[in-house]
Design an enzyme around this catalytic site. Structure first.
Site, PDB file in Angstrom:
ATOM      1  N   GLU A   1      28.815   6.739 -35.294  1.00 13.88           N
ATOM      2  CA  GLU A   1      29.532   8.011 -35.283  1.00 13.88           C
ATOM      3  C   GLU A   1      31.046   7.821 -35.261  1.00 13.88           C
ATOM      4  O   GLU A   1      31.777   8.478 -34.524  1.00 13.88           O
ATOM      5  CB  GLU A   1      29.067   8.865 -34.108  1.00 13.88           C
TER       6      GLU A   1
ATOM      7  N   ASP B   1      17.506  11.414 -31.273  1.00 13.99           N
ATOM      8  CA  ASP B   1      18.635  11.694 -30.378  1.00 13.99           C
ATOM      9  C   ASP B   1      18.228  12.676 -29.277  1.00 13.99           C
ATOM     10  O   ASP B   1      18.583  13.852 -29.338  1.00 13.99           O
ATOM     11  CB  ASP B   1      19.807  12.260 -31.177  1.00 13.99           C
TER      12      ASP B   1
ATOM     13  N   GLU C   1      21.379  18.306 -23.087  1.00 16.86           N
ATOM     14  CA  GLU C   1      22.070  18.607 -24.339  1.00 16.86           C
ATOM     15  C   GLU C   1      21.190  19.405 -25.288  1.00 16.86           C
ATOM     16  O   GLU C   1      21.651  20.342 -25.942  1.00 16.86           O
ATOM     17  CB  GLU C   1      22.508  17.304 -24.998  1.00 16.86           C
TER      18      GLU C   1
END
Length: 672
Positions: free
Chosen positions: A269, A342, A370
């Site tokens: 990323e 993820d 998240e």
């Protein structure tokens, strides 16, 4: 609203048995004893003084002796293990180390708090993993990436001159559940964390944590020699780069002799890494490991890597790391997320586990929610982590990490019930064999009340909560269909100009007129082949694949007959409806808990449950209305008609804010 009036009457008229609280005491709500217990020990150290202080203040069961033992039994329990025994009215805590005595102290107080019979104890404990760490994704400016409980606990602008008392409270909470390490900063690390001025601040925290048995670790930026050291390169095979890291490690250990080591996110990323110089992850990790090794430090090297590629994203970490098996130094641990994508509400385990027998591996769980409703939704995660351990034996792992859900909110975690995940992470990091239900019960008893009229129904709510979130968000193996950026609400239709395909929901759900799901079988992306043959035989078969993963591994026709006898479409509708019904049920159960909870926490949790129930409807309507444009099938009997139209829901744009939860009251009204 009528419900609000009824809630107010319930709160005002309830016979609340506990005093008003703000949640700051977590599960350590011990009553101070009226007269000091008799605590005896011949040992004097900061850690033992903590243990004696806890027992003197809170133990009600008579004389306690703390002793260091050097016999074979205690050596077999390792440096952190301990025994607790009761003979002739005297309770003895024994270990080969002061840390073990502190852990034994908290074990004894936990038993007392949960109402256990402590008159005839014979307990022997040791942790399953030597390294049990929290990863804080805290930034230098005080924000927290994926943080939903306020700003960072660490006040860098005040350190080292001002040391908040909350640092010791944080360390005490971690020690009470066996966590022995903390990574202070975000894996998207700033090189400045390694500056001499900042290391003095890190030292101040390490000094607070040390008596509690907690080591400090830092996330480091691989390009630090360039950005902080003024070098022209960060090539791990460049001698000047290796020397820079060696000198920096020497500086750190001069300040912090028990410093734990580095956590590294590299070539992921946009983060710099060894691949920028055509070197491998092993070469990058080993260069850092060589700098730390003389001091006993470790490198935790994250395997969360993926890049623009024709390969299925679920395959990429395996493809990059599997060929490196056996090439890492013995003080490197490769840190692998529990699933291959993820931190989704449900994923199969990452195929890297079991695929690198000559490399030390550790699992990375996400405690912060998240992808599970942030701090607005209850999602008790012990069942998720136990699901992982049903596939992966703890003995195959070197360590365990959890991405923390802790901020500077007075109750630490935003949602009072989210404290349970911090607690459960620690308990399972110590002993993965513990049952999720037992952990939930002991957390409820310590955090609220041991009254069975409260504990029994709330244990059921907690045990059902994660499955409910999966149902109303992404059942049957659906994954990554969240709104852009904040990962809070649904947006399976999301389109962003210029975005990579694997950042968008359509890449993952693959909905079309024929069916739904990502084909990862041998006839599709062949991600299934990364698993052992025995698993391949199950996941590759549409008939044998567990239905919780069916849309993860298969593109399934809308009219495919499921185990229930329903079509895929009807089953999908049923699961979404079941999730909505569960969320509403949780709110109803909590309404009945008002006599057992202080009014402040009761009201705060009630508000969260109302949001969760509303959000569940939002998820159901958005996903089913969208997928129905492909299936062209009617809603089955028993499924509520949508409250919102797809046109309305596509207009919802929540603000992207890393430390303030978006609110469901931003949904359109039925008249919009």
């Amino acid at each position: 609203m009528l419900k609000s009036v009824l809630l107010a009457l319930l709160i005002c008229g309830a016979a609340v048995t506990s005093r008003a609280e703000d949640g700051s005491r977590l599960w350590l709500r011990y009553d101070t004893v009226s007269s000091s217990a008799k605590i005896e020990t011949r040992i004097d150290s900061p850690t033992v003084r903590l243990a004696v202080g806890e027992l003197s203040s809170f133990w009600k069961g008579g004389k306690v002796e703390l002793q260091l033992m050097a016999d074979s039994r205690h050596y077999s329990l390792g440096n952190e293990g301990y025994t607790i025994s009761t003979r002739n009215g005297v309770t003895t805590l024994s270990s080969v180390s002061e840390k073990g005595l502190l852990y034994a102290t908290y074990h004894l107080l936990r038993l007392q708090s949960c109402g256990a019979d402590c008159s005839n104890l014979d307990i022997s404990e040791k942790p399953a993993f030597d390294i049990r760490v929290l990863n804080h994704w805290d930034n230098p400016d005080g924000t927290i990436e994926r943080g939903y409980a306020g700003q960072s606990l660490w006040k860098w602008e005040e350190l080292p001159a001002v040391v908040s008392p909350r640092y010791a409270e944080y360390a005490r909470a971690n020690a009470s559940i066996g966590i022995n390490g903390t990574v202070l900063n975000n894996v998207n690390a700033s090189p400045d964390v390694l500056s001499s001025d900042n290391l003095i601040k890190v030292k101040a925290l390490a000094d607070v944590f040390r008596p509690y048995g907690i080591k400090v670790y830092l996330s480091v930026n691989f390009a630090s020699p360039i950005k902080l050291g003024g070098l022209a390169t960060a090539d791990p095979l460049d001698g000047k780069v290796a020397e820079w890291w060696k000198v920096k490690a020497d500086e750190i250990y001069t300040l912090i002799p028990d410093f734990g080591g580095f956590l590294v996110k590299a070539n992921s990323e946009g983060q710099p890494g060894p691949c920028d110089y055509h070197r491998t992850h092993a070469e990058g990790a080993n260069m850092l490991a060589a700098a730390l090794k003389p001091h006993g430090g470790i490198v935790m090297w994250r395997a969360f890597v993926y890049s623009p590629s024709d390969d299925d994203r679920a395959k990429q970490a395996y493809l990059e790391f599997r060929p490196l098996d056996g090439q890492f130094m013995d003080n490197v641990i490769v840190q692998v997320k529990n699933g291959p994508i993820d931190f989704q509400p449900r994923e199969p385990y990452s195929p890297l586990f079991g695929a690198m027998p000559h490399t030390q591996l550790m699992v990375e769980f996400q405690v912060t929610q998240e992808y599970l409703g942030h701090s607005n939704h209850l999602a008790y995660l012990a069942p998720m982590w136990k699901e992982f351990y049903s596939y992966i034996a703890p003995a195959d792992l070197k360590a365990v990490a959890g991405v923390a859900n802790i901020g500077d909110n007075i109750n630490w975690c935003g949602h009072d019930l989210a404290q349970s995940n911090w607690y459960a992470f620690g308990r399972l990091a110590w002993n993965p064999e513990l049952a999720s239900r037992d952990i939930a019960e002991e957390w409820l008893e310590q955090t609220f009340t041991a009254d069975k009229e409260f504990v029994s129904p709330m244990t059921e709510v907690m045990m059902e909560s994660r499955e409910a979130v999966v149902d109303y968000m992404m059942p049957l193996g659906l994954h990554h269909i969240f709104a852009w950026g904040h990962h809070y609400g649904p947006e399976p239709w999301c389109e962003i100009d210029g975005a990579r395909p694997d950042w968008l929901p359509k890449y993952y759900h693959q909905a079309d007129a024929d069916g739904l799901g990502f084909d990862r079988t041998e006839n599709g992306s062949d991600a299934v082949s990364q698993y052992p043959d025995s698993i391949v035989a199950v996941f590759n078969s549409l008939e044998k694949c567990p239905e919780e993963f069916i849309l993860w591994f298969h593109h399934v026709p809308w009219k495919h007959k499921m185990a229930s006898g329903r079509t895929l479409w009807d089953e999908l509708c049923f699961r979404y409806q079941r999730g909505v019904d569960s969320a509403k049920h949780f709110a109803e159960v909590w309404e009945e808990m008002s006599p057992y909870v202080d009014s402040e926490r009761y009201s705060a949790v009630s508000h969260r449950f109302d949001i969760q129930a509303s959000d569940a409807v939002w998820w159901k309507d958005a996903c089913l209305e969208y997928f129905r444009t492909f299936s062209r099938m009617k809603y089955p009997s028993g499924v509520d008609k949508p409250v919102f139209s797809l046109k309305q829901l596509k207009k919802v744009k929540l603000p992207i804010d890393n430390y303030t939860c978006p609110s469901a009251d931003m949904l359109p009204s039925a008249n919009d």
